[in-house]
Design a protein around this motif. Structure first.
Motif, PDB file in Angstrom:
ATOM      1  N   GLU A 198     -19.889  -8.520 -71.084  1.00 48.54           N
ATOM      2  CA  GLU A 198     -18.886  -8.672 -72.136  1.00 48.54           C
ATOM      3  C   GLU A 198     -19.473  -9.410 -73.328  1.00 48.54           C
ATOM      4  OE1 GLU A 198     -14.169  -9.902 -72.425  1.00 48.54           O
ATOM      5  OE2 GLU A 198     -15.381 -10.731 -70.801  1.00 48.54           O
TER       6      GLU A 198
ATOM      7  N   HIS B  52      -6.015  -9.668 -63.273  1.00 46.36           N
ATOM      8  CA  HIS B  52      -7.341 -10.174 -62.920  1.00 46.36           C
ATOM      9  C   HIS B  52      -7.533 -10.239 -61.416  1.00 46.36           C
ATOM     10  CE1 HIS B  52      -5.851 -14.002 -61.492  1.00 46.36           C
ATOM     11  NE2 HIS B  52      -7.028 -14.584 -61.523  1.00 46.36           N
TER      12      HIS B  52
ATOM     13  N   MET C 113     -15.036 -11.986 -68.267  1.00 43.25           N
ATOM     14  CA  MET C 113     -14.295 -13.225 -68.004  1.00 43.25           C
ATOM     15  C   MET C 113     -12.796 -12.944 -67.943  1.00 43.25           C
ATOM     16  SD  MET C 113     -16.366 -15.261 -70.900  1.00 43.25           S
ATOM     17  CE  MET C 113     -16.051 -13.827 -71.920  1.00 43.25           C
ATOM     18  N   HIS C 114     -12.073 -13.853 -67.309  1.00 41.16           N
ATOM     19  CA  HIS C 114     -10.613 -13.751 -67.349  1.00 41.16           C
ATOM     20  C   HIS C 114      -9.935 -15.102 -67.616  1.00 41.16           C
ATOM     21  CE1 HIS C 114     -11.496 -13.553 -62.774  1.00 41.16           C
ATOM     22  NE2 HIS C 114     -11.179 -14.809 -63.036  1.00 41.16           N
TER      23      HIS C 114
ATOM     24  N   GLY D  79     -14.791 -15.653 -64.139  1.00 43.53           N
ATOM     25  CA  GLY D  79     -14.788 -14.211 -64.310  1.00 43.53           C
ATOM     26  C   GLY D  79     -15.515 -13.501 -63.197  1.00 43.53           C
TER      27      GLY D  79
ATOM     28  N   THR E 136      -7.649  -9.741 -67.702  1.00 42.57           N
ATOM     29  CA  THR E 136      -8.943  -9.107 -67.931  1.00 42.57           C
ATOM     30  C   THR E 136      -8.860  -8.158 -69.112  1.00 42.57           C
ATOM     31  OG1 THR E 136      -9.402  -9.179 -65.553  1.00 42.57           O
ATOM     32  CG2 THR E 136     -10.710  -7.641 -66.873  1.00 42.57           C
TER      33      THR E 136
ATOM     34  N   HIS F 217     -17.543 -13.767 -58.097  1.00 38.33           N
ATOM     35  CA  HIS F 217     -16.422 -14.403 -58.809  1.00 38.33           C
ATOM     36  C   HIS F 217     -16.694 -15.900 -58.891  1.00 38.33           C
ATOM     37  CE1 HIS F 217     -11.865 -15.621 -58.733  1.00 38.33           C
ATOM     38  NE2 HIS F 217     -12.384 -15.716 -59.947  1.00 38.33           N
TER      39      HIS F 217
END
Length: 476
Positions: free
Chosen positions: A168, A395, A324-325, A91, A346, A234
């Motif tokens: 998040e 993302h 996060m993705h 993420g 995302t 990242h």
């Protein structure tokens, strides 16, 4: 296969196994190719699937395309390691500084800052991190709350605190007894990697912000200013996520054989949520999410020290957001508990949504979207209409060609030109040998501006700020 074109930026594709929803300009959709539809059809053969979609950056991955959102009910659902992705919890994290881009105008100063970051964050894939006093078990169990207080400098000043609130999720709870399933060597490797970047498309980037006039009010509430220097990070769960995948992969495969499950793609792994393999994967996945958010936090702490070495003790970095993705989490939609998988997508919640952390309840939280190396990144905010895609957006830019193809098709001179090497506005890299990074050059990716335009025009999210790269630290 037939397509029902609702508008230029959204279409429903009727596949043999079900309906695929695609949010992309029609040119981007057609450029995706037949393989992404084939993979979607395999994914939709997993029993009881409720919904599946692609964002405009979608491209082929292992078992599942990157850019996928897939949803099951919690009562009869399935969990899929393939629709989470190999780098669990991968993420983005963005920190705001009290510096302006004019403070980094000198290319020599940008190089000095990059070197200061590289001193503190190893970029070699197997190098040891500098946080040996952090207990891995505490991080896996408690996420950010498992870090020693000295690494969370604002934790005890609530009026200024952002480390634990502007994320998040600061801690994912799970059955901690499942940790015993991971073998000892993986614990050792993972402990060494706390606070490290990893290779591939992972990066630390120094950026300058430009506010979108249409959303200036939101930008001001977030503390954003034109010309402000920001840091974008990242990375993911490193070898701990790899160990979870290795252990759970074999268990999920056994369950699939036992239950007679499978599709045309032998690499597509999934298990019922109520099976032992499904439960074990879900619990251990949450431990990897805890590792990932703590890993990005520790790197940000190291970057803060690098800024202070370069600019003096007055330099500050405050957390804008961490998200996060690559994950699967339980969410409530229309008062129903659902398991939402996002692989390379995302979450972007709108203003007023109860899922926003308290500091962003009124505005919606920042959605952090990186571009490719050498191109812009974006800070976005979810739109109310995003509910139709379970509040999932892109993302990043999304690869347009493989790493090997990029090495064969892109020259070092082309890469150097895209990074403005030798110019006053050079995007400074930590690697002087560009050959080591050519597979991550901008030419390997789609046009991020077109990706963002599709997201905006599909009414999934809006741009709050554009981030221009000034320097980047990459792993090898």
């Amino acid at each position: 296969m037939s397509s029902n074109f609702n508008d230029v930026y959204y279409r429903r594709v009727d596949l043999p196994a079900g309906e695929l929803h695609v949010f992309a300009h029609e040119d981007l959709f057609h450029a995706m190719g037949a393989k992404v539809l084939e993979m979607a059809n395999n994914n939709m053969q997993i029993p009881n699937i409720r919904y599946m979609s692609y964002t405009p950056d979608a491209h082929v991955g292992v078992g599942t395309c990157i850019g996928t959102t897939a949803v099951w009910g919690m009562d009869n659902g399935f969990v899929s390691p393939s629709i989470v992705g190999s780098d669990i919890g991968c993420g983005m994290r963005v920190h705001l500084t009290n510096l302006h881009e004019r403070d980094l105008q000198d290319v020599k100063l940008r190089r000095k800052l990059v070197k200061a970051i590289e001193k503190r964050i190893p970029v070699e894939n197997h190098a040891r991190g500098y946080f040996s006093d952090v207990r891995l078990e505490d991080v896996l169990r408690k996420g950010l709350h498992g870090l020693p207080g000295k690494y969370v400098p604002d934790a005890y000043t609530p009026r200024k605190a952002t480390s634990l609130t502007h994320v998040e999720c600061s801690r994912f709870r799970f059955d901690e007894g499942e940790l015993d399933r991971i073998p000892e060597p993986a614990w050792h490797r993972s402990h060494r990697q706390l606070g490290t970047l990893g290779n591939g498309n992972h990066f630390i980037e120094i950026q300058a912000l430009s506010i979108n006039e249409d959303n200036r009010a939101t930008a001001e509430k977030w503390g954003l200013k034109d010309g402000q220097i920001a840091v974008m990070i990242h990375s993911g769960s490193r070898s701990w996520g790899g160990a979870v995948n290795q252990y759970c992969g074999s268990q999920v495969a056994k369950t699939m054989r036992k239950l007679g499950l499978g599709t045309a793609d032998p690499k597509l792994a999934y298990a019922p949520l109520d099976s032992e393999a499904g439960r074990t994967y879900a619990h251990l996945m949450y431990s990897a999410l805890n590792f990932a958010v703590a890993n990005r936090h520790l790197m940000a702490f190291a970057v803060r020290d690098a800024f202070r070495e370069t600019f003096g003790s007055q330099a500050e970095l405050s957390t804008l957001y961490d998200l996060m993705h690559n994950y699967a989490v339980e969410e409530n939609h229309k008062e129903e508990a659902l398991l939402v998988h996002r692989k390379g997508t995302t979450r972007a919640l709108p203003a007023g949504h109860s899922g926003n952390p308290e500091p962003y309840r009124a505005t919606g939280h920042p959605a952090l979207i990186p571009g490719s190396m050498g191109t812009a990144s974006y800070l976005m905010v979810g739109a109310a209409e995003g509910v139709r895609n379970y509040y999932s957006i892109c993302h990043g830019a999304g690869r347009i060609r493989s790493r090997n193809a990029t090495k064969q098709l892109v020259t070092v001179d082309e890469f150097a030109s895209s990074m403005r090497i030798g110019q006053e506005d050079e995007i400074v890299l930590n690697h002087r040998a560009l050959e080591a990074l050519i597979d991550e050059s901008p030419q390997a990716y789609k046009d991020v501006d077109r990706i963002i335009d599709s997201v905006v025009r599909a009414r999934l999210a809006d741009v709050v700020a554009k981030c221009r790269p000034l320097a980047a630290v990459k792993g090898v």
